[in-house]
Design an enzyme around this catalytic site. Structure first.
Site, PDB file in Angstrom:
ATOM      1  N   GLU A 397     -32.282  -0.868 -47.882  1.00 28.50           N
ATOM      2  CA  GLU A 397     -31.706   0.485 -47.831  1.00 28.50           C
ATOM      3  C   GLU A 397     -32.670   1.514 -47.235  1.00 28.50           C
ATOM      4  OE1 GLU A 397     -31.382  -1.673 -50.267  1.00 28.50           O
ATOM      5  OE2 GLU A 397     -29.215  -1.878 -50.548  1.00 28.50           O
ATOM      6  N   HIS A 464     -24.045  -1.179 -61.529  1.00 28.33           N
ATOM      7  CA  HIS A 464     -22.920  -1.031 -60.590  1.00 28.33           C
ATOM      8  C   HIS A 464     -21.953   0.033 -61.090  1.00 28.33           C
ATOM      9  CE1 HIS A 464     -24.369  -4.996 -59.327  1.00 28.33           C
ATOM     10  NE2 HIS A 464     -23.682  -4.843 -58.206  1.00 28.33           N
TER      11      HIS A 464
END
Ligand SMILES: Cc1ncc(C[n+]2csc(CCOP(=O)(O)OP(=O)(O)O)c2C)c(N)n1
Length: 658
Positions: A397, A464
């Site tokens: 990322e 998540h």
């Protein structure tokens, strides 16, 4: 030291000499000024001048270079007027940052230089993005990025080299291995013989070059640069050299063994080269003096100009105005024709239309290409736009956010999909330190949207399920958008992509397939920073966003006797404070509902705003309903207990009865 002067012509021999001498003469002057207390900090590159000189004389002026704090030679090679550099270091108006950033922490499109941020590593990924833009436009241009050997220990180095190799980007990764990272010697920094050896691990060609031998640097880099322009690919180059002065001047070199220092002093890149040039009758003592005098004269004139420049002046308005790039948002009206579609489809539609409209827009993310992304938002995009513009990325990322920054520097636009918003923590540094700060620092925009599938209620556990908007709302320079309905999601995402500033775009996963609206079929914008009053009432202002909007609607459905102004914020930065305050002034009571945990979130800031600005209108305490201050639990009953949703109805009724 041996210099293969037969490999270069006499003019080049002198150009290289002057290329090294100029930064040396400037530095000597700076060291004097430092001793006199006239400048505050100096990172010396004395002894390392051959690298910048030899590399730069192989780059074309329209090729980007990303230097470090010891690369004065990069700046002088591009012939930046010295008074501008001096004013930059003095924090004055003709510098490159309006006094907002110091030393070499600046970039300039005029000279195709992108200066470092203090964190060292992110610029390696930025170089990837710049090079990607060249590659996508089929331009035969390369990008050179510098780092020290200390910087190679950062994850950013690994990520950037890996991405450059997988994507075969024309980047020259120039590592100046100068023996120490602050006080840390190389054997405490890495445990291999040569950093260049890592090239094998990245599937990348690599070279070791004597960084104190300007002829070797120049001739080897000539071969490399010509070859990379012809056949775009990344190359790792390790320059062996030595840092002869302290990390910065105040910190000294006590920890460097004397014999080591003496060895490298004998290998001074300028003195040895001078001698070789004189032995070859290419340079005389008079030339040497003439060049030095010329540079000293130039320094004197430009320093005078810089010294005479007044201290920087600014106002609060000017400072605030430069945090974002100013632009006139397009007001593209929505069509009356609509389709009743899901939230997820609206996002996909917005992205697809933006891709059709902007040839220079690139989507990057894990599994976004043929697979269509884990939420299938980019399904079918590859067929229409190709894999060059819908780019699968390795799992990195930080490098991808940095590459998006580089794309923007090189005139492209980027949308980065975080596979899950939680993973943004791995790309946090370039978002908050690079994208967010770059416009304020040197007037460069970051035309990047980071898409953030977020939120709980789907039994996905601590990694998540987070809604981490507050990590970004507190950072000046970012815009933060958080729609609750499909039609807003489409219009806001189009606006975010149209906006030349960095936007964090939150998409609640629980809404993806449960929420449907009548979504206009055309390419339309919904203005950022404007809340939506969903219901009108006169007893309580209920202020929320994202999934909270739907929890509120459900509670109000079951409590039709409550007279509530329901405000869907839609954007958190900029925040529609006027909508909030005027509602609370009318109702006299406020409840702010957020999905995030209690402390330090958007709700507490809005609560503070209300307390300050609506104090005299309030008929009750400003109430907040938030999630418990724990990680997001997995099991359904725990998650229900965690979320503020279960506490909303009671809180609302209690406030109504207060
Ligand atoms: C992420 C981060 N950690 C620590 C620092 C502090 N720091 C600045 S420069 C430096 C040493 C860098 O060494 P190297 O990359 O070898 O470059 P050199 O200074 O030797 O040229 C350190 C530790 C920083 N700026 N950023």
């Amino acid at each position: 030291m041996e210099f293969q002067l037969d490999k270069i012509n006499p003019t080049k021999a002198i150009d290289l000499y002057r290329g090294m001498l100029k930064p040396r003469v400037i530095e000597n002057k700076m060291l004097t000024l430092l001793r006199q207390g006239k400048i505050s900090k100096w990172f010396s590159g004395i002894g390392q001048e051959a690298i910048a000189a030899g590399v730069m004389q192989n780059l074309n002026n329209d090729e980007y270079v990303l230097p470090m704090h010891r690369n004065l030679g990069v700046f002088t090679s591009r012939e930046i007027p010295l008074y501008r550099l001096f004013e930059q270091w003095q924090g004055k108006a003709n510098g490159f940052t309006k006094g907002r950033d110091r030393s070499f922490h600046f970039g300039t499109q005029e000279y195709h230089i992108v200066g470092m941020i203090s964190h060292l590593g992110p610029q390696l990924g930025v170089a990837d993005g710049i090079a990607l833009a060249h590659k996508l436009r089929n331009e035969k241009k390369l990008t050179a990025v510098f780092t020290g050997e200390g910087g190679t220990s950062e994850g950013d180095f690994h990520e950037a080299l890996n991405v450059a190799s997988v994507w075969q980007l024309p980047v020259l990764f120039c590592v100046e291995n100068n023996g120490y990272g602050l006080s840390t010697p190389t054997n405490e920094q890495y445990n291999c013989e040569n950093i260049a050896d890592r090239g094998v691990g990245y599937g990348m060609e690599s070279h070791i070059i004597d960084g104190n031998n300007v002829v070797e640097v120049f001739t080897k880099m000539k071969e490399i640069t010509e070859s990379v322009r012809e056949n775009p690919r990344p190359i790792l180059i390790e320059f062996k050299t030595f840092r002869r002065r302290g990390h910065e001047e105040a910190s000294g070199t006590k920890y460097v063994p004397e014999d080591l220092m003496a060895y490298w002093e004998k290998r001074d890149p300028i003195e040895n080269y001078e001698k070789a040039l004189m032995d070859a009758d290419l340079l005389t003592k008079e030339d040497q003096k003439k060049f030095t005098d010329e540079f000293n004269e130039e320094i004197k004139t430009h320093l005078k100009k810089a010294n005479n420049a007044p201290p920087i002046e600014s106002s609060i308005e000017e400072e605030l105005a430069d945090v974002y790039q100013g632009f006139e948002p397009k007001n593209l009206p929505a069509s009356t024709e609509t389709n009743h579609i899901r939230f997820v489809d609206a996002i996909s539609e917005a992205l697809k239309m933006a891709m059709q409209k902007n040839d220079n827009l690139v989507i990057m993310g894990q599994d976004v290409a043929d697979y269509g992304g884990v939420f299938k938002i980019t399904e079918g995009f590859v067929d229409e736009f190709g894999k060059e513009r819908v780019r699968n990325t390795p799992i990195c990322e930080s490098a991808i956010v940095s590459a998006a920054m580089g794309l923007s520097i090189n005139k492209m636009k980027a949308v980065v999909e975080m596979q899950f918003g939680d993973f943004v923590s791995s790309g946090f540094n370039p978002i908050v330190n690079y994208l967010a700060k770059i416009h304020y620092r040197w007037n460069q925009n970051a035309d990047v949207v980071v898409r953030m599938p977020c939120g709980a209620g789907v039994g996905a556990g601590p990694f998540h399920s987070q809604t981490n908007e507050a990590w970004f709302t507190k950072t000046p320079g970012l815009k933060v958008v958080y729609p609750a309905f499909a039609d807003d999601a489409k219009g806001l995402l189009i606006s975010a992509i149209e906006d030349p500033n960095p936007v964090m775009f939150f998409e609640h996963k629980a809404l993806y397939r449960s929420q449907r609206s009548d979504v206009p079929t055309n390419y339309y914008t919904t203005e950022l920073g404007k809340a939506n009053l969903l219901k009108e009432g006169d007893k309580i202002s209920l202020i929320t966003f994202g999934a909270g909007v739907h929890w509120a609607l459900e509670v109000l459905e079951n409590n039709s006797d409550l007279s509530v102004d329901l405000i869907d914020l839609r954007s958190l930065s900029p925040l529609d404070t006027e909508a909030i305050l005027s509602s609370v002034r009318k109702t006299g009571k406020a409840l702010i509902l957020q999905e995030d945990t209690s402390f330090g979130g958007v709700a507490s800031d809005i609560s503070a705003l209300i307390s300050k600005h609506c104090f005299e209108s309030l008929d009750g305490p400003v109430e907040t309903v938030t999630s418990l201050p724990t990680p997001v639990p997995f099991a359904g009953q725990l998650e229900d207990q965690f979320l503020g949703k279960s506490r909303l109805e009671k809180a609302l009724i209690d406030l109504a009865n207060y």
